[in-house]
Structures are given as C-alpha cells and as structure tokens.
Write an enzyme that holds these catalytic residues in place. Structure first.
Site, PDB file in Angstrom:
ATOM      1  N   ARG A 258       0.845  -1.179   0.000  1.00  0.00           N
ATOM      2  CA  ARG A 258       0.000   0.000   0.000  1.00  0.00           C
ATOM      3  C   ARG A 258       0.888   1.240   0.000  1.00  0.00           C
ATOM      4  NH1 ARG A 258      -3.224  -3.031  -1.407  1.00  0.00           N
ATOM      5  NH2 ARG A 258      -5.372  -3.364  -0.707  1.00  0.00           N
TER       6      ARG A 258
ATOM      7  N   GLU B 268      -3.673   7.362  -5.239  1.00  0.00           N
ATOM      8  CA  GLU B 268      -3.549   6.728  -6.552  1.00  0.00           C
ATOM      9  C   GLU B 268      -4.548   7.369  -7.512  1.00  0.00           C
ATOM     10  OE1 GLU B 268      -3.974   2.510  -6.515  1.00  0.00           O
ATOM     11  OE2 GLU B 268      -2.370   2.209  -5.068  1.00  0.00           O
TER      12      GLU B 268
ATOM     13  N   HIS C 185      -1.190   0.090 -10.429  1.00  0.00           N
ATOM     14  CA  HIS C 185      -1.835  -0.921  -9.571  1.00  0.00           C
ATOM     15  C   HIS C 185      -2.298  -2.127 -10.404  1.00  0.00           C
ATOM     16  CE1 HIS C 185      -3.874  -1.180  -5.388  1.00  0.00           C
ATOM     17  NE2 HIS C 185      -3.574  -2.378  -5.821  1.00  0.00           N
TER      18      HIS C 185
END
Length: 257
Positions: free
Chosen positions: A167, A196, A215
């Site tokens: 994370r 993000e 991601h």
C-alpha cells in the site's frame, strides 16, 4: 433485504471495507484473497529477477551505461521481504526455485513458518542495509502507516531496488524520493502510491529512478477467472458440509491487506 442470508462469497480480494457489518449479523464471509495473492506474487518475483540483472536501469537508452556490470545478478543475491502474509509467502515459495538468500521482517510470524519457507528473520534496518532487493508486503493497518521512511531508504545499497505492491501510505514518499535522488543507482518500482494515481505535483513523477505502474499487480484480464473459481469451489464445499478454506473472521481482519 436478505433476512435469510447465511454466506457471502466474495470473488475479489480485500473485504475490510464491508466485512464487519456482515460478521456482526453472524453472516459468514469467504474471500478469494488467496487467489489474488498468486498474480501479485508472480509480478513481484518477475521484478526481483529482472532488478538483480539491472533491467530497469539498463533498458532505458538514456541511463548511464557505466551501470553495466554493476548489478549482482541472481546467484546468492539477498532478497528482503517486509511482511510475510499470503502474497510474500507465495513470493518466497517461488524464489526458492532460485539460488537466492531470503530474509524477512514480520514480528507476527513464527520461527517455524520462516524456516518452512527457507527465510531468515531480521529487522528492518538490516533488511534495507544488506539486501539487493526489498519488497513491501505489509498489511494495510494503522500501525504500518508511514513505517517506511528516510532512515530506512537512505540505508539502501547502491544498485539495489525497492518494490512496493503493498500500500502507498506505508511509504513516506518524500523520503523515498530523497533517497532515490541521493543515489541514482538505486531503483524504486511502485505499483501502489498514496493517493492513486499520484498528484501531478508529486516528486514521484519527477524522480527518474522511480518507476510507477497503475496498480496492476493484482488480478486482471484472464486472472479474474481464478477468483470466481476459488469462490465457486468454496461454495460447493460449504453446501456439501466440507471444511472451507477461505473463511474470514474478525481476528483475521486486523492484519489483512
């Protein structure tokens, strides 16, 4: 809406954002988190093997050709795993097919588990000081927020690599950028950031030896089928009264991603 609901079979990963309300109603939750760990592990292992060959620095035509021959390769390279949950355990299993030295930091695992994965336990300082590649797999809990800071990143060896598929908020990004800028032979490979995507003014985007992907380590494309297969098989086990493999309980939620 569903007064007779007994189970939720979640064909995805994290259930933290909704699990409590179901568990408080004695509704069982099953998650495909174990299935989602597989593509992440494959992604990380690929990056580790390439990083030790200098792929990410040497493949850019604008990079310094003096880096050629400076990377350690994959024979007896030292790999550090931060956290040894489902993803990192899968990474370790796959890396045991190579001639590597594995280390981990995880205060919650037993010596038996580390030994079963051929991993030596150590602390974060030693991990960052001595390893050629460091990969973050910490659970997303308040205790891990901003745990990876300049004091650690500044200890990275020249020509070493930091990977984050955990994370983004576990990393103090300004500190990471500073350490990367101070030694341009270091590399950071980030599949997660906080937020993000990074804000347009983020120093992450302006630091040449930091590579960001959007991601993508988790399940995508055909890999999504694996998630549904795991939950279908789990539902059939439940219906038949067999032991289930992927049930989530309140204690597990505390340390899950």
């Amino acid at each position: 809406y569903f007064p007779n609901l007994k189970c939720v079979f979640y064909a995805a990963g994290s259930v933290k954002y909704f699990a409590d309300s179901f568990l408080n109603c004695n509704i069982k939750i099953f998650s495909a988190w174990k299935a989602n760990a597989i593509p992440v592990a494959e992604y990380v292992v690929s990056q580790i093997i390439l990083a030790n060959k200098g792929f990410f620095q040497l493949s850019d035509k604008n990079r310094d050709k003096n880096f050629l021959g400076k990377y350690c390769g994959n024979y007896n390279a030292k790999i550090g795993l931060i956290g040894l949950g489902s993803v990192a355990s899968e990474v370790a299993k796959r890396l045991n097919n190579y001639k590597l030295k594995l280390y981990c930091y995880d205060p919650y695992i037993s010596d038996e588990k580390a030994k079963s994965l051929n991993i030596e336990r150590t602390n974060l300082v030693n991990l960052f000081t001595n390893c050629d590649v460091i990969s973050n797999h910490l659970p997303d809990i308040p205790e891990t927020y901003a745990i990876l800071n300049y004091d650690l990143f500044s200890k990275m060896k020249s020509f070493s690599t930091f990977i984050n598929t955990g994370r983004g908020r576990q990393v103090i990004e300004e500190d990471l950028c500073r350490a990367m800028q101070e030694d341009i032979t270091r590399t950071a490979l980030l599949d997660v950031t906080f937020p993000e995507p990074p804000e347009s003014t983020s120093p992450l985007l302006k630091t040449e030896n930091i590579i960001i992907t959007p991601h993508i380590a988790g399940s995508l494309g055909n890999e999504i089928e694996r998630l549904s297969e795991y939950m279908l098989e789990e539902a059939l086990r439940y219906i038949k009264g067999e032991d289930c493999k992927y049930e989530i309980n309140s204690n597990m939620l505390k340390n899950m991603a």
